[in-house]
Design a protein around this motif. Structure first.
Motif, PDB file in Angstrom:
ATOM      1  N   ASP A  16       0.827  -1.205   0.000  1.00 15.80           N
ATOM      2  CA  ASP A  16       0.000   0.000   0.000  1.00 15.80           C
ATOM      3  C   ASP A  16       0.863   1.258   0.000  1.00 15.80           C
ATOM      4  O   ASP A  16       0.545   2.245  -0.677  1.00 15.80           O
ATOM      5  N   ALA A  17       1.953   1.245   0.754  1.00 16.80           N
ATOM      6  CA  ALA A  17       2.874   2.395   0.757  1.00 16.80           C
ATOM      7  C   ALA A  17       3.465   2.584  -0.639  1.00 16.80           C
ATOM      8  O   ALA A  17       3.564   3.720  -1.130  1.00 16.80           O
ATOM      9  N   LEU A  71       7.144   2.534   9.055  1.00 14.21           N
ATOM     10  CA  LEU A  71       6.409   2.554   7.793  1.00 14.21           C
ATOM     11  C   LEU A  71       5.956   3.966   7.448  1.00 14.21           C
ATOM     12  O   LEU A  71       6.130   4.439   6.324  1.00 14.21           O
ATOM     13  N   MET A  72       5.367   4.649   8.422  1.00 13.27           N
ATOM     14  CA  MET A  72       4.884   6.009   8.187  1.00 13.27           C
ATOM     15  C   MET A  72       6.046   6.959   7.905  1.00 13.27           C
ATOM     16  O   MET A  72       5.973   7.783   6.989  1.00 13.27           O
ATOM     17  N   SER A  73       7.107   6.834   8.671  1.00 11.64           N
ATOM     18  CA  SER A  73       8.274   7.698   8.503  1.00 11.64           C
ATOM     19  C   SER A  73       8.898   7.512   7.126  1.00 11.64           C
ATOM     20  O   SER A  73       9.217   8.488   6.436  1.00 11.64           O
ATOM     21  N   LYS A  77       9.059  10.405   4.284  1.00 12.27           N
ATOM     22  CA  LYS A  77      10.359  10.834   3.756  1.00 12.27           C
ATOM     23  C   LYS A  77      10.399  10.725   2.239  1.00 12.27           C
ATOM     24  O   LYS A  77      10.903  11.618   1.552  1.00 12.27           O
ATOM     25  N   GLU A  78       9.877   9.617   1.706  1.00  8.97           N
ATOM     26  CA  GLU A  78       9.868   9.415   0.260  1.00  8.97           C
ATOM     27  C   GLU A  78       8.985  10.449  -0.429  1.00  8.97           C
ATOM     28  O   GLU A  78       9.358  11.022  -1.461  1.00  8.97           O
ATOM     29  N   LEU A  79       7.831  10.720   0.134  1.00 16.11           N
ATOM     30  CA  LEU A  79       6.945  11.720  -0.453  1.00 16.11           C
ATOM     31  C   LEU A  79       7.572  13.118  -0.396  1.00 16.11           C
ATOM     32  O   LEU A  79       7.500  13.866  -1.368  1.00 16.11           O
ATOM     33  N   ASN A  80       8.214  13.435   0.713  1.00 12.26           N
ATOM     34  CA  ASN A  80       8.903  14.725   0.819  1.00 12.26           C
ATOM     35  C   ASN A  80      10.022  14.834  -0.199  1.00 12.26           C
ATOM     36  O   ASN A  80      10.229  15.885  -0.804  1.00 12.26           O
TER      37      ASN A  80
END
Length: 100
Positions: A16-17, A71-73, A77-80
């Motif tokens: 999902d990520a 997972l959230m971090s 980070k990837e989206l940023n």
């Protein structure tokens, strides 16, 4: 129905990520990322939904709280990184356009 393993739950969450990351990457060449509020809302909604999935998996004991935070971090980070990349490319194009 078979019992779900923690490894399987983590694998599903990682998928999902990856889907959310792909959503951003697919729009990368578009001005939509930097100028489209609707796209930002879609990403925000996806992130919220993903955070709820992670919380649910933690509450079920399928993943640890630390794994959930990681997972959230990682996703944030990837989206940023992707947003920064698009912003930098847009700025560079704007600067080149001013020079001409």
């Amino acid at each position: 129905m078979e019992a779900m393993s923690p490894e399987f739950a983590l694998s599903l969450l990682n998928q999902d990520a990856d889907r959310i990351k792909m959503l951003i990457r697919n729009q990368k060449n578009s001005l939509c990322i930097s100028q489209c509020k609707a796209f930002e809302e879609v990403v925000d909604t996806q992130m919220y939904g993903f955070s709820r999935q992670v919380t649910f998996a933690v509450r079920l004991g399928m993943i640890t709280k630390e794994e959930g935070h990681q997972l959230m971090s990682d996703l944030e980070k990837e989206l940023n990184r992707l947003y920064t990349e698009v912003y930098t490319e847009t700025q560079e194009k704007n600067e080149l356009g001013k020079e001409v």
